[in-house]
Design a protein around this motif. Structure first.
Motif, PDB file in Angstrom:
ATOM      1  N   ASN A  12       0.801  -1.229   0.000  1.00  0.00           N
ATOM      2  CA  ASN A  12       0.000   0.000   0.000  1.00  0.00           C
ATOM      3  C   ASN A  12       0.831   1.273   0.000  1.00  0.00           C
ATOM      4  O   ASN A  12       0.309   2.356  -0.297  1.00  0.00           O
ATOM      5  N   THR A  13       2.124   1.169   0.318  1.00  0.00           N
ATOM      6  CA  THR A  13       2.955   2.382   0.311  1.00  0.00           C
ATOM      7  C   THR A  13       3.161   2.916  -1.104  1.00  0.00           C
ATOM      8  O   THR A  13       3.648   4.032  -1.271  1.00  0.00           O
ATOM      9  N   LYS A  14       2.783   2.134  -2.123  1.00  0.00           N
ATOM     10  CA  LYS A  14       2.901   2.643  -3.492  1.00  0.00           C
ATOM     11  C   LYS A  14       1.956   3.817  -3.735  1.00  0.00           C
ATOM     12  O   LYS A  14       2.124   4.563  -4.701  1.00  0.00           O
ATOM     13  N   PHE A  15       0.973   3.982  -2.845  1.00  0.00           N
ATOM     14  CA  PHE A  15       0.039   5.102  -2.977  1.00  0.00           C
ATOM     15  C   PHE A  15       0.484   6.333  -2.184  1.00  0.00           C
ATOM     16  O   PHE A  15      -0.219   7.341  -2.155  1.00  0.00           O
ATOM     17  N   VAL A  16       1.642   6.248  -1.533  1.00  0.00           N
ATOM     18  CA  VAL A  16       2.195   7.390  -0.796  1.00  0.00           C
ATOM     19  C   VAL A  16       2.998   8.242  -1.772  1.00  0.00           C
ATOM     20  O   VAL A  16       3.969   7.773  -2.370  1.00  0.00           O
ATOM     21  N   GLY A  17       2.596   9.497  -1.956  1.00  0.00           N
ATOM     22  CA  GLY A  17       3.275  10.392  -2.882  1.00  0.00           C
ATOM     23  C   GLY A  17       4.635  10.836  -2.373  1.00  0.00           C
ATOM     24  O   GLY A  17       5.011  10.593  -1.219  1.00  0.00           O
ATOM     25  N   HIS A  18       5.374  11.523  -3.234  1.00  0.00           N
ATOM     26  CA  HIS A  18       6.756  11.900  -2.923  1.00  0.00           C
ATOM     27  C   HIS A  18       6.862  12.800  -1.688  1.00  0.00           C
ATOM     28  O   HIS A  18       7.669  12.540  -0.788  1.00  0.00           O
ATOM     29  N   LEU A  19       6.057  13.853  -1.628  1.00  0.00           N
ATOM     30  CA  LEU A  19       6.141  14.776  -0.492  1.00  0.00           C
ATOM     31  C   LEU A  19       5.712  14.107   0.807  1.00  0.00           C
ATOM     32  O   LEU A  19       6.313  14.336   1.868  1.00  0.00           O
ATOM     33  N   ASP A  20       4.683  13.263   0.729  1.00  0.00           N
ATOM     34  CA  ASP A  20       4.254  12.527   1.923  1.00  0.00           C
ATOM     35  C   ASP A  20       5.322  11.529   2.359  1.00  0.00           C
ATOM     36  O   ASP A  20       5.505  11.284   3.556  1.00  0.00           O
ATOM     37  N   LEU A  21       6.034  10.956   1.390  1.00  0.00           N
ATOM     38  CA  LEU A  21       7.112  10.020   1.717  1.00  0.00           C
ATOM     39  C   LEU A  21       8.237  10.739   2.458  1.00  0.00           C
ATOM     40  O   LEU A  21       8.797  10.209   3.426  1.00  0.00           O
ATOM     41  N   ILE A  22       8.556  11.945   2.019  1.00  0.00           N
ATOM     42  CA  ILE A  22       9.589  12.732   2.702  1.00  0.00           C
ATOM     43  C   ILE A  22       9.176  13.007   4.143  1.00  0.00           C
ATOM     44  O   ILE A  22       9.963  12.832   5.084  1.00  0.00           O
ATOM     45  N   ARG A  23       7.919  13.424   4.338  1.00  0.00           N
ATOM     46  CA  ARG A  23       7.438  13.707   5.696  1.00  0.00           C
ATOM     47  C   ARG A  23       7.439  12.441   6.553  1.00  0.00           C
ATOM     48  O   ARG A  23       7.762  12.484   7.745  1.00  0.00           O
ATOM     49  N   LEU A  24       7.082  11.309   5.944  1.00  0.00           N
ATOM     50  CA  LEU A  24       7.080  10.038   6.674  1.00  0.00           C
ATOM     51  C   LEU A  24       8.491   9.693   7.151  1.00  0.00           C
ATOM     52  O   LEU A  24       8.695   9.323   8.311  1.00  0.00           O
ATOM     53  N   PHE A  25       9.472   9.827   6.256  1.00  0.00           N
ATOM     54  CA  PHE A  25      10.851   9.523   6.639  1.00  0.00           C
ATOM     55  C   PHE A  25      11.368  10.503   7.689  1.00  0.00           C
ATOM     56  O   PHE A  25      12.131  10.116   8.581  1.00  0.00           O
ATOM     57  N   GLN A  26      10.967  11.756   7.598  1.00  0.00           N
ATOM     58  CA  GLN A  26      11.396  12.731   8.605  1.00  0.00           C
ATOM     59  C   GLN A  26      10.934  12.315   9.999  1.00  0.00           C
ATOM     60  O   GLN A  26      11.695  12.399  10.970  1.00  0.00           O
ATOM     61  N   ARG A  27       9.694  11.852  10.087  1.00  0.00           N
ATOM     62  CA  ARG A  27       9.178  11.395  11.384  1.00  0.00           C
ATOM     63  C   ARG A  27       9.906  10.135  11.852  1.00  0.00           C
ATOM     64  O   ARG A  27      10.241   9.997  13.037  1.00  0.00           O
ATOM     65  N   CYS A  28      10.152   9.213  10.921  1.00  0.00           N
ATOM     66  CA  CYS A  28      10.808   7.957  11.291  1.00  0.00           C
ATOM     67  C   CYS A  28      12.261   8.180  11.700  1.00  0.00           C
ATOM     68  O   CYS A  28      12.774   7.490  12.584  1.00  0.00           O
ATOM     69  N   ILE A  29      12.925   9.138  11.066  1.00  0.00           N
ATOM     70  CA  ILE A  29      14.306   9.462  11.444  1.00  0.00           C
ATOM     71  C   ILE A  29      14.344   9.985  12.875  1.00  0.00           C
ATOM     72  O   ILE A  29      15.244   9.652  13.660  1.00  0.00           O
ATOM     73  N   LYS A  30      13.347  10.787  13.239  1.00  0.00           N
ATOM     74  CA  LYS A  30      13.260  11.275  14.622  1.00  0.00           C
ATOM     75  C   LYS A  30      13.003  10.129  15.592  1.00  0.00           C
ATOM     76  O   LYS A  30      13.635  10.032  16.644  1.00  0.00           O
TER      77      LYS A  30
END
Length: 233
Positions: A12-30
Protein backbone atom coordinates in the motif's frame (compact mmCIF):
# COMPACT_ATOMS: atom_id res chain seq x y z
CA UNK A 1 29.03 12.15 7.82
CA UNK A 2 26.90 11.28 4.81
CA UNK A 3 25.24 7.92 4.24
CA UNK A 4 23.27 6.48 1.34
CA UNK A 5 20.30 4.28 2.17
CA UNK A 6 18.75 1.80 -0.25
CA UNK A 7 15.11 0.95 0.44
CA UNK A 8 12.18 -0.84 -1.15
CA UNK A 9 8.63 0.42 -1.61
CA UNK A 10 5.80 -2.09 -1.98
CA UNK A 11 2.24 -2.90 -0.97
CA UNK A 12 0.00 0.00 0.00
CA UNK A 13 2.96 2.38 0.31
CA UNK A 14 2.90 2.64 -3.49
CA UNK A 15 0.04 5.10 -2.98
CA UNK A 16 2.19 7.39 -0.80
CA UNK A 17 3.28 10.39 -2.88
CA UNK A 18 6.76 11.90 -2.92
CA UNK A 19 6.14 14.78 -0.49
CA UNK A 20 4.25 12.53 1.92
CA UNK A 21 7.11 10.02 1.72
CA UNK A 22 9.59 12.73 2.70
CA UNK A 23 7.44 13.71 5.70
CA UNK A 24 7.08 10.04 6.67
CA UNK A 25 10.85 9.52 6.64
CA UNK A 26 11.40 12.73 8.60
CA UNK A 27 9.18 11.39 11.38
CA UNK A 28 10.81 7.96 11.29
CA UNK A 29 14.31 9.46 11.44
CA UNK A 30 13.26 11.27 14.62
CA UNK A 31 11.73 8.13 16.11
CA UNK A 32 14.86 6.14 15.25
CA UNK A 33 16.91 8.86 17.00
CA UNK A 34 19.35 9.24 14.13
CA UNK A 35 21.67 12.25 14.70
CA UNK A 36 20.75 14.01 11.47
CA UNK A 37 21.92 17.51 10.62
CA UNK A 38 19.47 20.37 10.06
CA UNK A 39 19.66 23.28 7.67
CA UNK A 40 20.31 26.73 9.10
CA UNK A 41 17.92 29.65 8.96
CA UNK A 42 14.41 30.58 10.02
CA UNK A 43 12.82 27.23 9.14
CA UNK A 44 15.43 24.45 9.63
CA UNK A 45 14.75 21.08 8.05
CA UNK A 46 16.49 17.71 8.02
CA UNK A 47 19.31 17.31 5.49
CA UNK A 48 17.91 14.32 3.62
CA UNK A 49 17.63 13.80 -0.12
CA UNK A 50 15.60 11.19 -2.00
CA UNK A 51 17.35 10.45 -5.29
CA UNK A 52 14.40 10.19 -7.68
CA UNK A 53 10.64 10.63 -7.09
CA UNK A 54 8.60 7.51 -7.81
CA UNK A 55 5.21 7.85 -9.54
CA UNK A 56 2.18 7.24 -7.32
CA UNK A 57 1.04 3.65 -7.80
CA UNK A 58 4.53 2.39 -8.72
CA UNK A 59 6.57 -0.03 -6.62
CA UNK A 60 10.34 -0.29 -6.36
CA UNK A 61 13.12 -2.58 -5.23
CA UNK A 62 15.82 0.11 -5.47
CA UNK A 63 15.03 3.52 -3.99
CA UNK A 64 17.76 5.72 -2.52
CA UNK A 65 17.91 8.35 0.20
CA UNK A 66 20.99 10.29 1.32
CA UNK A 67 21.31 11.55 4.90
CA UNK A 68 23.75 14.09 6.32
CA UNK A 69 24.47 13.00 9.90
CA UNK A 70 26.38 14.79 12.65
CA UNK A 71 30.13 14.31 12.42
CA UNK A 72 30.29 12.76 15.90
CA UNK A 73 27.84 10.01 14.89
CA UNK A 74 29.34 6.64 15.85
CA UNK A 75 26.51 4.43 14.57
CA UNK A 76 27.50 1.55 12.31
CA UNK A 77 25.69 1.09 9.00
CA UNK A 78 23.91 -1.99 10.34
CA UNK A 79 22.66 0.02 13.35
CA UNK A 80 21.21 2.70 11.09
CA UNK A 81 19.49 0.01 9.04
CA UNK A 82 17.94 -1.76 12.03
CA UNK A 83 16.95 1.48 13.79
CA UNK A 84 14.96 2.67 10.78
CA UNK A 85 13.40 -0.70 9.98
CA UNK A 86 12.00 -0.85 13.52
CA UNK A 87 9.93 2.30 12.98
CA UNK A 88 9.06 2.16 9.26
CA UNK A 89 5.54 1.08 8.21
CA UNK A 90 4.86 -2.16 6.35
CA UNK A 91 5.79 -1.72 2.70
CA UNK A 92 8.95 0.30 3.32
CA UNK A 93 12.14 -1.57 4.14
CA UNK A 94 15.79 -0.54 4.40
CA UNK A 95 17.94 -2.97 2.43
CA UNK A 96 21.42 -1.49 2.79
CA UNK A 97 23.40 1.50 4.09
CA UNK A 98 26.78 2.74 2.84
CA UNK A 99 28.98 5.70 3.76
CA UNK A 100 29.59 8.43 1.19
CA UNK A 101 32.87 10.23 0.62
CA UNK A 102 33.37 13.98 0.43
CA UNK A 103 33.41 13.95 -3.37
CA UNK A 104 30.35 11.76 -3.86
CA UNK A 105 27.32 13.34 -5.50
CA UNK A 106 24.12 13.27 -3.47
CA UNK A 107 20.42 13.17 -4.28
CA UNK A 108 19.26 13.68 -7.84
CA UNK A 109 22.67 15.09 -8.82
CA UNK A 110 23.95 11.50 -8.80
CA UNK A 111 21.19 10.16 -11.07
CA UNK A 112 21.54 9.62 -14.83
CA UNK A 113 19.34 6.61 -15.55
CA UNK A 114 16.66 4.31 -14.12
CA UNK A 115 15.34 0.88 -15.09
CA UNK A 116 11.76 -0.33 -14.88
CA UNK A 117 9.72 -3.48 -15.31
CA UNK A 118 6.15 -2.82 -16.45
CA UNK A 119 3.44 -5.46 -16.20
CA UNK A 120 0.55 -5.11 -18.65
CA UNK A 121 -2.62 -7.22 -18.59
CA UNK A 122 -3.05 -9.14 -21.84
CA UNK A 123 -6.72 -8.17 -21.97
CA UNK A 124 -5.81 -4.50 -22.38
CA UNK A 125 -3.72 -4.79 -25.56
CA UNK A 126 -3.88 -6.90 -28.76
CA UNK A 127 -2.11 -10.24 -29.17
CA UNK A 128 0.51 -8.63 -31.42
CA UNK A 129 1.73 -6.38 -28.58
CA UNK A 130 5.38 -7.42 -29.00
CA UNK A 131 5.30 -6.91 -32.77
CA UNK A 132 3.74 -3.46 -32.39
CA UNK A 133 6.17 -2.65 -29.59
CA UNK A 134 9.21 -3.59 -31.69
CA UNK A 135 7.91 -1.38 -34.49
CA UNK A 136 7.46 1.51 -32.06
CA UNK A 137 10.88 1.29 -30.38
CA UNK A 138 12.77 0.74 -33.66
CA UNK A 139 11.70 4.14 -35.01
CA UNK A 140 14.51 6.61 -35.68
CA UNK A 141 12.58 9.35 -33.88
CA UNK A 142 9.84 9.33 -31.24
CA UNK A 143 8.29 12.75 -30.69
CA UNK A 144 6.14 13.67 -27.69
CA UNK A 145 4.54 16.88 -26.46
CA UNK A 146 6.08 18.21 -23.25
CA UNK A 147 4.18 20.81 -21.27
CA UNK A 148 6.32 23.15 -19.20
CA UNK A 149 5.34 25.92 -16.81
CA UNK A 150 5.56 28.59 -19.49
CA UNK A 151 5.41 26.80 -22.85
CA UNK A 152 4.55 23.62 -24.69
CA UNK A 153 7.19 22.03 -26.90
CA UNK A 154 7.77 18.86 -28.88
CA UNK A 155 10.81 16.73 -28.00
CA UNK A 156 12.39 13.61 -29.46
CA UNK A 157 12.71 10.97 -26.72
CA UNK A 158 14.30 8.26 -28.87
CA UNK A 159 17.85 8.86 -27.54
CA UNK A 160 16.52 8.84 -23.95
CA UNK A 161 15.35 5.22 -24.26
CA UNK A 162 18.57 3.41 -23.39
CA UNK A 163 17.22 -0.14 -23.42
CA UNK A 164 13.98 -2.01 -23.97
CA UNK A 165 12.82 -5.63 -24.11
CA UNK A 166 9.43 -7.35 -24.10
CA UNK A 167 8.21 -10.82 -23.27
CA UNK A 168 5.05 -12.79 -22.63
CA UNK A 169 4.38 -14.19 -19.17
CA UNK A 170 1.21 -16.11 -18.35
CA UNK A 171 -1.64 -13.58 -18.41
CA UNK A 172 0.48 -10.48 -18.89
CA UNK A 173 3.10 -8.79 -21.03
CA UNK A 174 6.26 -7.47 -19.42
CA UNK A 175 8.12 -4.46 -20.78
CA UNK A 176 11.63 -3.71 -19.49
CA UNK A 177 12.83 -0.13 -19.94
CA UNK A 178 15.95 1.79 -19.05
CA UNK A 179 15.47 5.53 -19.42
CA UNK A 180 17.62 8.64 -19.14
CA UNK A 181 16.51 10.52 -16.06
CA UNK A 182 17.78 12.84 -13.36
CA UNK A 183 18.32 16.57 -12.89
CA UNK A 184 19.31 17.23 -16.54
CA UNK A 185 17.06 14.86 -18.53
CA UNK A 186 14.01 13.24 -17.03
CA UNK A 187 12.06 10.74 -19.12
CA UNK A 188 9.28 9.04 -17.19
CA UNK A 189 8.02 5.54 -18.04
CA UNK A 190 4.44 6.87 -18.22
CA UNK A 191 5.49 9.18 -21.07
CA UNK A 192 6.84 6.26 -23.10
CA UNK A 193 3.79 4.10 -22.39
CA UNK A 194 1.31 6.83 -23.34
CA UNK A 195 3.10 7.41 -26.65
CA UNK A 196 3.21 3.67 -27.38
CA UNK A 197 -0.53 3.38 -26.74
CA UNK A 198 -1.33 6.56 -28.67
CA UNK A 199 0.51 5.47 -31.82
CA UNK A 200 -1.26 2.11 -31.80
CA UNK A 201 -4.66 3.62 -30.91
CA UNK A 202 -4.95 1.57 -27.73
CA UNK A 203 -6.91 2.90 -24.79
CA UNK A 204 -4.45 3.98 -22.10
CA UNK A 205 -5.64 3.05 -18.61
CA UNK A 206 -2.86 3.79 -16.17
CA UNK A 207 -4.19 1.75 -13.28
CA UNK A 208 -4.50 -1.49 -15.26
CA UNK A 209 -0.71 -1.79 -15.43
CA UNK A 210 1.98 -1.99 -12.75
CA UNK A 211 5.20 0.01 -12.96
CA UNK A 212 8.07 -1.38 -10.90
CA UNK A 213 11.45 0.36 -10.64
CA UNK A 214 14.35 -2.09 -10.56
CA UNK A 215 17.39 0.20 -10.24
CA UNK A 216 18.71 3.77 -10.35
CA UNK A 217 22.08 4.42 -11.98
CA UNK A 218 24.81 6.99 -12.38
CA UNK A 219 26.79 6.99 -15.62
CA UNK A 220 30.58 6.97 -15.37
CA UNK A 221 32.92 6.32 -18.30
CA UNK A 222 30.02 5.01 -20.41
CA UNK A 223 29.00 2.52 -17.74
CA UNK A 224 25.81 2.55 -15.68
CA UNK A 225 26.59 2.03 -12.00
CA UNK A 226 23.89 1.44 -9.34
CA UNK A 227 23.86 4.29 -6.83
CA UNK A 228 24.74 1.94 -3.98
CA UNK A 229 28.02 1.08 -5.72
CA UNK A 230 28.86 4.61 -6.82
CA UNK A 231 32.17 5.93 -5.52
CA UNK A 232 34.11 8.96 -6.70
CA UNK A 233 37.87 8.66 -6.91
Amino acid sequence: MKVRIKFTKSGNTKFVGHLDLIRLFQRCIKRAKLPIKYSKGYNPHQLMYIALPLPIGATSESEYMDLDLNEDCNMENIQIKHSLNKVLPVGLKIEDVVHLGEGDKIGMAAVDSASYKIFINKKDVPDDFIKKGESFFSQKEIWVIKKGKKKVREINIKHMIQHYSMEERDKQWTLDLQLATGSRINLKPETVLKKLYEENQWKFREYTMQIHRTEIFSEMENQFIPLLNLKME
